[in-house]
Design a protein around this motif. Structure first.
Motif, PDB file in Angstrom:
ATOM      1  N   PRO A 186       0.587  -1.185  -0.014  1.00  0.00           N
ATOM      2  CA  PRO A 186       0.135  -0.121   0.145  1.00  0.00           C
ATOM      3  C   PRO A 186       0.628   1.115  -0.175  1.00  0.00           C
ATOM      4  N   ARG A 187       2.001   1.262   0.602  1.00  0.00           N
ATOM      5  CA  ARG A 187       2.909   2.406   0.644  1.00  0.00           C
ATOM      6  C   ARG A 187       3.483   2.846  -0.619  1.00  0.00           C
ATOM      7  N   SER A 188       3.461   1.936  -1.668  1.00  0.00           N
ATOM      8  CA  SER A 188       4.180   2.121  -2.949  1.00  0.00           C
ATOM      9  C   SER A 188       3.152   2.331  -4.143  1.00  0.00           C
ATOM     10  N   ILE A 189       1.690   2.339  -3.710  1.00  0.00           N
ATOM     11  CA  ILE A 189       0.985   2.422  -4.963  1.00  0.00           C
ATOM     12  C   ILE A 189       0.690   3.878  -5.120  1.00  0.00           C
ATOM     13  N   GLN A 190       0.807   4.250  -6.377  1.00  0.00           N
ATOM     14  CA  GLN A 190       0.771   5.444  -6.781  1.00  0.00           C
ATOM     15  C   GLN A 190      -0.281   5.270  -8.163  1.00  0.00           C
ATOM     16  N   PHE A 191      -0.997   6.710  -8.361  1.00  0.00           N
ATOM     17  CA  PHE A 191      -2.013   6.799  -9.606  1.00  0.00           C
ATOM     18  C   PHE A 191      -1.515   7.862 -10.436  1.00  0.00           C
ATOM     19  N   SER A 192      -1.532   7.370 -11.596  1.00  0.00           N
ATOM     20  CA  SER A 192      -1.339   8.384 -12.720  1.00  0.00           C
ATOM     21  C   SER A 192      -2.133   9.655 -12.895  1.00  0.00           C
ATOM     22  N   THR A 198      -3.684  10.537 -15.236  1.00  0.00           N
ATOM     23  CA  THR A 198      -4.949  10.172 -16.106  1.00  0.00           C
ATOM     24  C   THR A 198      -6.059   9.247 -14.918  1.00  0.00           C
ATOM     25  N   GLU A 199      -5.403   8.550 -14.059  1.00  0.00           N
ATOM     26  CA  GLU A 199      -5.929   7.836 -12.927  1.00  0.00           C
ATOM     27  C   GLU A 199      -6.804   8.595 -12.159  1.00  0.00           C
ATOM     28  N   THR A 200      -6.048   9.604 -11.592  1.00  0.00           N
ATOM     29  CA  THR A 200      -6.256  10.592 -10.709  1.00  0.00           C
ATOM     30  C   THR A 200      -7.340  11.655 -11.230  1.00  0.00           C
ATOM     31  N   ALA A 201      -7.226  12.143 -12.423  1.00  0.00           N
ATOM     32  CA  ALA A 201      -8.362  12.781 -13.126  1.00  0.00           C
ATOM     33  C   ALA A 201      -9.701  12.253 -13.164  1.00  0.00           C
ATOM     34  N   ASP A 202      -9.736  10.849 -13.557  1.00  0.00           N
ATOM     35  CA  ASP A 202     -10.733  10.005 -13.631  1.00  0.00           C
ATOM     36  C   ASP A 202     -11.497   9.841 -12.137  1.00  0.00           C
ATOM     37  N   LEU A 203     -10.662   9.609 -10.974  1.00  0.00           N
ATOM     38  CA  LEU A 203     -11.109   9.439  -9.758  1.00  0.00           C
ATOM     39  C   LEU A 203     -11.728  10.593  -9.216  1.00  0.00           C
ATOM     40  N   ARG A 204     -11.070  12.079  -9.590  1.00  0.00           N
ATOM     41  CA  ARG A 204     -11.731  13.203  -9.149  1.00  0.00           C
ATOM     42  C   ARG A 204     -12.770  13.578  -9.934  1.00  0.00           C
ATOM     43  N   GLN A 205     -13.124  12.969 -11.242  1.00  0.00           N
ATOM     44  CA  GLN A 205     -14.441  13.092 -11.606  1.00  0.00           C
ATOM     45  C   GLN A 205     -15.526  12.409 -11.207  1.00  0.00           C
ATOM     46  N   ARG A 206     -15.169  10.969 -10.841  1.00  0.00           N
ATOM     47  CA  ARG A 206     -16.024  10.096 -10.117  1.00  0.00           C
ATOM     48  C   ARG A 206     -16.464  10.896  -8.737  1.00  0.00           C
ATOM     49  N   ALA A 207     -15.507  11.401  -7.986  1.00  0.00           N
ATOM     50  CA  ALA A 207     -15.763  11.789  -6.864  1.00  0.00           C
ATOM     51  C   ALA A 207     -16.627  13.053  -6.759  1.00  0.00           C
TER      52      ALA A 207
END
Length: 514
Positions: A329-335, A337-346
């Motif tokens: 879990p400490r090494s999991i990062q999001f690109s 594109t993934e962050t933008a998608d997550l923000r849209q979902r949020a």
């Protein structure tokens, strides 16, 4: 605490809280702070507790007044927001200095959860895919349960090795004139061999005690790195054959697996369970579609704090899922594109939450003790714990309010589904394209050029909006792609009759119907 409060509404979600704390209240806090300091401070030449106040003020005045200011702000703010649904962290915009002679004034800016007046929430037409469980689906489910009861057993000596069998064999590999492997007895899995992938091509078809020789290339996925990709002369001899024996489905076995009515009852129960799951999946799809439509139909501003809370929850959920797959879990990062998608979902989740709260308020949907008890029992059953343990955990974590919010959202969503026009379809229909916008753009654009001479500012707006009009020509969804200000620019650039008081939906209707 004695204070005066004036709430300034700067937007639908933003409030500025103007505080004025009475001088007596301020003076009392300052006196307490200096008394505490006097008991604790140690200064040369003075006995403990005997340092004069004027000396303390000279040396520690700014520090003490800062601490008192923070305390007054914190206490006043906590009291003031008891009746506000705050979203996000507050920010102190202005603050004076507490002196005990004049009122202590400060301003705190904070976002609040919007109270949305939801429209068009009854009778919405919602499509969802109707799934039917086929006989083949039921058979696959039955085979899965039978496979869970399978055993590895020796096969008859007159049967040859088949793909999927386990063969006990001697294996000898030679490459470049030297022996690279010599196993007197190793178990080969002919469907997915781990150590000598490729050798199984010689083994399949041999009976017990039969031998074969041939050239094989060891697969790159071997666990023995020094053999990966190596072409070898192989000699194998089958010493024994084992196969996975799946039991035959009988009435007795069906009963053992927990089904009444034998094989027939098992098939019926599995078919009913799978159909219920498919129906629930369809209802979930309808729920999502309904929320999407309500969010589109009801335009409102959502606090950034709510979006950040939803984003944090999504990120933590994804990290947990990926950690279950073996990632640290400490090494999991999001690109990006993934962050933008997550923000849209949020953002959607935050808006959907506000919509559901609005419907619950308008339709008087509430949660009572029986709803809470039922949900606690449901959680306990899911986790395999007793009800009192779950209740104790919720009380320790002060989580009953969160649980209450979750229940009211579920009840509201169920109410919306019950009051919607649900349509079961084989597949969801594609959004309708609006070719009329293209014709309107072609006809109206020249007229706007002439008007642009009188109003240069409008000409700039029209030029800026032109690419957006092009997006509409290709069938793009105006509502999903553009903001209200951009829609206004496009509409005005095309010479259409719109004004800033119109809703986003109304502007879209003008654009698409032009």
């Amino acid at each position: 605490m004695q204070y005066e409060l004036e709430i300034e509404k700067t937007s639908s979600i933003r409030r500025r809280l103007h505080f004025s704390v009475a001088p007596d209240e301020v003076r009392g806090e300052l006196d307490r702070a200096f008394r505490d300091l006097k008991r604790k401070v140690r200064l040369p030449g003075f006995r403990p507790g005997k340092v004069p106040r004027n000396l303390l003020e000279a040396r520690f005045g700014p520090q003490i007044r800062g601490e008192v200011a923070n305390k007054l702000i914190d206490n006043s703010y906590r009291e003031a927001v008891a009746d506000l649904t705050v979203a996000g962290r507050p920010a102190v915009e202005e603050a004076g200095e507490p002196d005990g002679k004049t009122p202590f004034t400060f301003i705190v800016a904070v976002d609040v959860r919007p109270e949305v007046e939801v429209s068009q929430h009854k009778g919405l037409s919602i499509e969802y895919v109707q799934s039917t469980v086929a006989d083949e689906d039921v058979e696959r489910a039955i085979n899965t349960q039978l496979n869970s009861r399978s055993k590895i057993e020796e096969v008859s000596e007159d049967r040859a090795v088949e793909s999927g069998d386990f063969a006990l064999a001697s294996v000898k590999l030679e490459a470049d004139g030297e022996v690279v492997a010599d196993e007197p007895g190793t178990l080969l899995y002919t469907k997915a061999e781990r150590y000598y992938p490729g050798v199984e091509t010689l083994v399949v078809g041999l009976k017990k005690d039969e031998e074969a020789t041939g050239e094989v290339t060891i697969g790159d996925d071997t666990a023995l790195e020094h053999l990966a990709g190596k072409t070898c002369q192989a000699t194998v001899k089958v010493l024994g054959i084992q196969a996975q024996q799946v039991p035959e489905l009988t009435d007795e076995l069906a009963e053992e697996l927990g089904y009444e009515g034998g094989v027939s009852g098992m098939r019926t129960a599995i078919q009913l369970k799978m159909q219920n799951e498919a129906d629930e999946s369809g209802r979930n799809q309808a729920r999502v579609g309904l929320l999407q439509k309500l969010v589109e139909l009801n335009e409102f501003e959502v606090p950034q704090g709510m979006v950040e809370e939803q984003l944090h929850a999504l990120v933590e959920e994804l990290k947990m899922r990926r950690s279950y797959g073996g990632e640290d879990p400490r090494s999991i990062q999001f690109s990006d594109t993934e962050t933008a998608d997550l923000r849209q979902r949020a953002t959607f989740a935050a808006k959907a939450s506000c919509v559901l709260a609005g419907v619950a308020r308008q339709e008087s949907i509430a949660v009572d003790d029986s709803d809470l008890d039922a949900k606690v029992e449901e959680i306990a059953a899911m986790r395999g714990q007793n009800v009192e343990a779950i209740r104790g955990y919720l009380e320790r974590e002060n989580a009953f309010d969160v649980l209450r919010d979750r229940i009211i959202e579920e009840k509201t969503l169920d109410w919306l589904i019950e009051n919607a026009d649900l349509k079961a379809v084989d597949k969801l229909s594609e959004p309708k394209k609006k070719p009329a916008a293209k014709k309107a753009a072609a006809k109206k654009a020249p007229a706007k050029k002439a008007a642009a001479k009188k109003a240069p500012a409008k000409k700039a707006a029209a030029k800026k909006a032109a690419p957006k009009a092009k997006a509409a020509d290709t069938g793009a969804n105006w509502n999903a792609k553009m903001k209200k200000a951009e829609l206004l620019d496009v509409a005005k650039g095309l010479g259409l009759d719109v004004n800033t008081k119109m809703t986003k939906g109304a502007i879209i209707e003008v654009l698409e119907g032009a």
